[in-house]
Design a protein around this motif. Sequence first.
Motif, PDB file in Angstrom:
ATOM      1  N   LEU A   1      -4.586   7.520  -4.180  1.00  0.00           N
ATOM      2  CA  LEU A   1      -3.964   8.681  -3.537  1.00  0.00           C
ATOM      3  C   LEU A   1      -2.799   9.218  -4.361  1.00  0.00           C
ATOM      4  CD1 LEU A   1      -4.218  10.239  -0.785  1.00  0.00           C
ATOM      5  CD2 LEU A   1      -2.346   8.816   0.025  1.00  0.00           C
ATOM      6  N   VAL A   2      -2.025   8.295  -4.962  1.00  0.00           N
ATOM      7  CA  VAL A   2      -0.862   8.746  -5.734  1.00  0.00           C
ATOM      8  C   VAL A   2      -1.132   8.712  -7.240  1.00  0.00           C
ATOM      9  CG1 VAL A   2       0.793   8.110  -3.958  1.00  0.00           C
ATOM     10  CG2 VAL A   2       0.183   6.447  -5.714  1.00  0.00           C
ATOM     11  N   HIS A   3      -2.411   8.659  -7.608  1.00  0.00           N
ATOM     12  CA  HIS A   3      -2.829   8.725  -9.023  1.00  0.00           C
ATOM     13  C   HIS A   3      -2.215   7.611  -9.860  1.00  0.00           C
ATOM     14  CE1 HIS A   3      -4.481  12.457  -7.831  1.00  0.00           C
ATOM     15  NE2 HIS A   3      -3.320  13.047  -7.673  1.00  0.00           N
TER      16      HIS A   3
ATOM     17  N   ALA B   1       1.492   3.301   3.154  1.00  0.00           N
ATOM     18  CA  ALA B   1       0.467   2.265   3.327  1.00  0.00           C
ATOM     19  C   ALA B   1       0.351   1.748   4.763  1.00  0.00           C
ATOM     20  CB  ALA B   1       0.706   1.117   2.348  1.00  0.00           C
ATOM     21  N   PRO B   2       1.461   1.472   5.458  1.00  0.00           N
ATOM     22  CA  PRO B   2       1.316   0.982   6.829  1.00  0.00           C
ATOM     23  C   PRO B   2       0.945   2.077   7.828  1.00  0.00           C
ATOM     24  CG  PRO B   2       3.450   0.382   5.881  1.00  0.00           C
ATOM     25  CD  PRO B   2       2.875   1.464   5.035  1.00  0.00           C
TER      26      PRO B   2
ATOM     27  N   GLU C   1       2.033  -5.202  -5.084  1.00  0.00           N
ATOM     28  CA  GLU C   1       2.768  -6.010  -4.099  1.00  0.00           C
ATOM     29  C   GLU C   1       3.795  -5.169  -3.355  1.00  0.00           C
ATOM     30  OE1 GLU C   1       2.480 -10.324  -6.383  1.00  0.00           O
ATOM     31  OE2 GLU C   1       4.156  -8.979  -6.743  1.00  0.00           O
ATOM     32  N   ASN C   2       4.388  -4.220  -4.060  1.00  0.00           N
ATOM     33  CA  ASN C   2       5.310  -3.302  -3.399  1.00  0.00           C
ATOM     34  C   ASN C   2       4.588  -2.487  -2.336  1.00  0.00           C
ATOM     35  OD1 ASN C   2       8.294  -2.692  -4.152  1.00  0.00           O
ATOM     36  ND2 ASN C   2       7.373  -3.451  -6.037  1.00  0.00           N
ATOM     37  N   ILE C   3       3.437  -1.939  -2.722  1.00  0.00           N
ATOM     38  CA  ILE C   3       2.699  -1.074  -1.796  1.00  0.00           C
ATOM     39  C   ILE C   3       2.198  -1.882  -0.601  1.00  0.00           C
ATOM     40  CG2 ILE C   3       0.693   0.439  -1.560  1.00  0.00           C
ATOM     41  CD1 ILE C   3       1.053   1.178  -4.508  1.00  0.00           C
ATOM     42  N   GLY C   4       1.805  -3.131  -0.868  1.00  0.00           N
ATOM     43  CA  GLY C   4       1.252  -3.953   0.199  1.00  0.00           C
ATOM     44  C   GLY C   4       2.296  -4.643   1.064  1.00  0.00           C
ATOM     45  N   PHE C   5       3.576  -4.507   0.702  1.00  0.00           N
ATOM     46  CA  PHE C   5       4.635  -5.288   1.370  1.00  0.00           C
ATOM     47  C   PHE C   5       4.643  -5.079   2.886  1.00  0.00           C
ATOM     48  CE2 PHE C   5       8.908  -6.343   2.740  1.00  0.00           C
ATOM     49  CZ  PHE C   5       9.180  -7.488   2.026  1.00  0.00           C
ATOM     50  N   GLY C   6       4.603  -3.812   3.296  1.00  0.00           N
ATOM     51  CA  GLY C   6       4.663  -3.511   4.731  1.00  0.00           C
ATOM     52  C   GLY C   6       3.507  -4.129   5.491  1.00  0.00           C
ATOM     53  N   LEU C   7       2.302  -3.994   4.934  1.00  0.00           N
ATOM     54  CA  LEU C   7       1.118  -4.524   5.607  1.00  0.00           C
ATOM     55  C   LEU C   7       1.180  -6.044   5.679  1.00  0.00           C
ATOM     56  CD1 LEU C   7      -1.476  -2.200   3.889  1.00  0.00           C
ATOM     57  CD2 LEU C   7      -0.859  -2.180   6.296  1.00  0.00           C
TER      58      LEU C   7
ATOM     59  N   ALA D   1      -7.597  -3.496   0.157  1.00  0.00           N
ATOM     60  CA  ALA D   1      -8.349  -2.242   0.291  1.00  0.00           C
ATOM     61  C   ALA D   1      -7.393  -1.056   0.442  1.00  0.00           C
ATOM     62  CB  ALA D   1      -9.289  -2.329   1.487  1.00  0.00           C
ATOM     63  N   VAL D   2      -6.388  -1.218   1.312  1.00  0.00           N
ATOM     64  CA  VAL D   2      -5.430  -0.124   1.529  1.00  0.00           C
ATOM     65  C   VAL D   2      -4.646   0.150   0.245  1.00  0.00           C
ATOM     66  CG1 VAL D   2      -3.391   0.608   2.802  1.00  0.00           C
ATOM     67  CG2 VAL D   2      -5.222  -0.597   3.994  1.00  0.00           C
TER      68      VAL D   2
END
Lengths: 308, 350
Positions: free
Chosen positions: B115-117, B144-145, B89-95, B107-108
């Motif tokens: 990418l960041v293992h 991500a964005p 959810e953190n990674i997807g926040f911007g999108l 998907a992203v």
Amino acid sequence: MALSAAQAGEARQKKDIRDRWLLSAPALLLILVAGVGPLLIVVLYSFLAPGSYGDVKWEFSSQGWFNVFFARDIFDDTVSLADAHFSIFWRSIKLALGTTVLCAIFGFPTAYFIATRPPHNRSVWLFLITIPFWTNMLIRTFAIQELIRTEGIINSVLLKLGVISAPVQMLYTDFAILLGMTYVHLPLMVLPLYASLEKLDFRLIEAAYDLYASRFNVLMKVIVPLVKPGLIAGSILVFIPALSSYVIPRVLGGGKNLMIGNLIELQFGQGRNWPLGAALSVTLVIIVLFAMLYYVRNAGKAGGSSHG
Amino acid sequence: MRAISKSFGTFLAVDNVTLDIRPNEFFTLLGPSGCGKTTLLRMIAGFELPTEGQVLLDDRDISSLLPNQRPVNTVFQNYALFPHLTVAENIGFGLKMLGKPKADIAAVVARMLKLVHLDGRGDNPVTQLSGGQQQRVALARALAPQPKVLLLDEPLSALDLKLRKSMQIELKRLQAETGITFVFVTHDQEEALTMSDRIAVMSQGQVRQVGSAREIYDRPADRFVADFIGETNFLEGTLAGSEGSMASVRLKAGGIIRAGLPEGGAPKADLTVVVRPEHAELAAAGSGTFDGTLGEVIYFGTDTHFHVRLDDGGTFIVRRQNTRSGAAAPETGARVGVRLGEGAAQILKD
């Protein structure tokens, strides 16, 4: 030697336990005498028969509880649901919920404002928040009455200015009750909210803006979830006393707009039906208990997984 | 960035800085704390508005845009991860804030986790991650964005040395893989030298020098840059003559050396040259560029530092790589010579 050391250790442990009990004794005594005891007496009274001039007769009776839910027609003895009680309960719950929501709406910006002041100024603002507590609540309630009554200050000013042509009826309405209860309970919402907001890492707000969040989304997706503990604490602190309000609905609601507190008072006073009053009181406790269980569980769930 | 300034009250944090950051490069703002590098970064992000000047992105003036309107993302010094959200959810926040469809976001996020293992850690609460893992979530969240520019505000300073070294390599790899322009802020010169395509050295709100790691290390523009980056010997001297980009300098300590001229302009008659300790070597007295008396000899494991007391009162440090054979070192108090290799000396601008 080893044995005596073990004995000494054991003795010290015993002393520790004894000291702990001694230290908490005053608080436990107070809870017992002022909290649990009276509650048990109320539960006991709810199962007794009413005396002729108030008080109770020491014989078992379920009439008190029966009367909470059912009404017996005094002429033909038919039994029907006690609609009056239910509507008063429902009214009380609605008004208490309304008060909680209004306190949150007014309290949040206030708490946010204080939490974003420079640290050395915050105590001054918090101090100002407590000013209403300096005066007796009854007096403050009468002051509100003075403001909103038909010949009161607000109506007079509006009439003078020509905004209205006839005084607006504000006193003795639900609006008056909500106004009074929100005003009285507001600090109880502001203080826990402030405690949460003060701990909030404002860099998270920057991070959210950086990630394309609008102002609204920053509020709803970041700030509100993070201050939820304060919001829950504030809601509980407001809802419970609001539900059992007595003075405010009496003074600002007039005699007609009863809340549970007034209904209970009526049974112990003019009604001379102590068992019914006691049963109503226990019902109130049970409503609060279930409301809290429901609220805390749902709030916890929403906090645990905020998908979507 | 064009002629940008920022003042807080009477304090000028960034003083008339003009920088041209090229697409797809790893650009580093390097300087001691309080030099204005973070303020500069915050102006690119949009958290601070410049008092004067413009921030341009692809020739478009973005100075007045809000942070959420700029195609620029930041990796914060303390990561600033949302503690109430999971890793995914953190990674997807911007999108999500950009209103992308859920399937695209998923998907992203999956791609970023890889990418960041951090594959398989998407549903973990971020509060359960170690510092290094949080660091990588912060990176993934900002990448991500797919921003035009990624800003990194001393992101490695909270990590221990080993982790920092591996993250340096990791960052370099990510930059190469994503092709996104990185603007990296640090006060750690080694970090700057190892990772950057180009470095801007800042001091007191001003940019002192911009160039590749090698340019900045070998040909520092002024005393501040020379002193801030690596260890440096400063030698006073007078100009004896110049030809092309080189000049002859008569040193106060004795001897004449050939030194590189600074860009743009002939130096004054009295000047300072800088020599890196590893660009000089010890020699027999009389056979070097100048002589001195050997002072402390300090063993560092990979190399040894020889402190040479010069006859004009200064100290010159010579660094020698330690080898297995270990050439015999002269004794403290001995007269020694110092030989400077061709191109070892560089004349400072001021």
